[in-house]
Design an enzyme around this catalytic site. Sequence first.
Site, PDB file in Angstrom:
ATOM      1  N   ASP A 129      -2.232  -1.409  10.414  1.00  0.00           N
ATOM      2  CA  ASP A 129      -2.596  -1.524   9.130  1.00  0.00           C
ATOM      3  C   ASP A 129      -3.205  -2.869   8.673  1.00  0.00           C
ATOM      4  O   ASP A 129      -3.754  -2.789   7.485  1.00  0.00           O
ATOM      5  CB  ASP A 129      -1.381  -1.544   8.141  1.00  0.00           C
ATOM      6  CG  ASP A 129      -0.714  -0.020   8.027  1.00  0.00           C
ATOM      7  OD1 ASP A 129      -1.152   0.702   8.907  1.00  0.00           O
ATOM      8  OD2 ASP A 129       0.553  -0.075   7.816  1.00  0.00           O
TER       9      ASP A 129
ATOM     10  N   LYS B 194       0.898  -1.263   0.157  1.00  0.00           N
ATOM     11  CA  LYS B 194      -0.003  -0.038   0.093  1.00  0.00           C
ATOM     12  C   LYS B 194       0.821   1.120  -0.051  1.00  0.00           C
ATOM     13  O   LYS B 194       2.120   1.250   0.292  1.00  0.00           O
ATOM     14  CB  LYS B 194      -0.857   0.038   1.233  1.00  0.00           C
ATOM     15  CG  LYS B 194      -0.129   0.143   2.455  1.00  0.00           C
ATOM     16  CD  LYS B 194       0.276   1.426   3.177  1.00  0.00           C
ATOM     17  CE  LYS B 194       0.935   1.289   4.394  1.00  0.00           C
ATOM     18  NZ  LYS B 194       1.673   2.426   4.837  1.00  0.00           N
TER      19      LYS B 194
END
Length: 300
Positions: free
Chosen positions: A149, A25
């Site tokens: 995350d 990401k």
Amino acid sequence: PVAGADLAALASDPNACTGVQAPAKINLFLHVTGRRDDGYHLLQSLFVPLDWCDTLHLRRRDDGLLRRHDLGPALPDDDLCLRAARAFQQASGSAFGADIWVDKALPSGAGLGGGSSDAAAVLRTLNRLWGLDWPPERLAALGLTLGADVPFFLQGQPAWVEGVGERLRPVTIQPRRFVLLKPPQGLSTPQVFRALPASCRTPPVSCEAVLAHDAAADLCDLFGHNDLQGPAVALEPQVQQALDWLQAQGLRPRMSGSGSTVFAVLPPAHPAPELPAPWQDAGWLLRVCAMCSPYGAKLV
Ligand code: C5P
């Protein structure tokens, strides 16, 4: 056979899942809006998954053992894959175990979420292989105990993220290409957060206000910043070198997460930059990535 596994045989094994993608990401921006009593920081961020992935293969074991096999570079003994599997086994009471083959492509200490993404891939896959069928919210709550995350990677599409990472709102943004530059040196997330001045606060903004820029041009050119970029540059000068190099290519770079990777939107007409050979030899990584949605969610 790789590390004791015949991948072709694995692919036809009903108790195995092969080719599980664990994407990287980037954070298009990352604002620190506050701090919790436990020291964790409250954030606002726009997370985007990319088509740069680790690949995992998992097979259920009936003896309850959990084993990791490294197909690429060796991971630390107690990495997030095994910690995720162990936490899930404990929380669910499942008597099953697993073999987990990891083909690591993502650099660590990069601000790309590679470890958290692997953990999410393990949780999603074992949920199926162990026949547990936990609902997404329960899986996300367990994931959050492994890393801030992980809940994002469990749902796997671009998301507006708040809290410490647990408040997620999937968003649709225009597809873009990004160029990523990872310096040889990585950074430790806790160290970067520790280097952030205690007074650092960016006033909260509304998701709608940010997404209103999406249609116009480059969302991240127009909006926001990364509050961790200053502390990261102070800790590791290569981050500034990376920012300067992308800027010299006519791009508008920013750091992802806690670094050390920096990225920029690559406009459609802009040629992909090429890294000088000495930089490649010195371990710098340049990569052009597209947004992805690895779990079949619709992107646009
Ligand atoms: O949750 P994760 O393992 O990714 O976080 C690593 C460290 O980064 C935490 O121990 C904490 O020091 C810091 N952190 C933070 N605020 C966040 C996420 C991480 O302070 N929202």
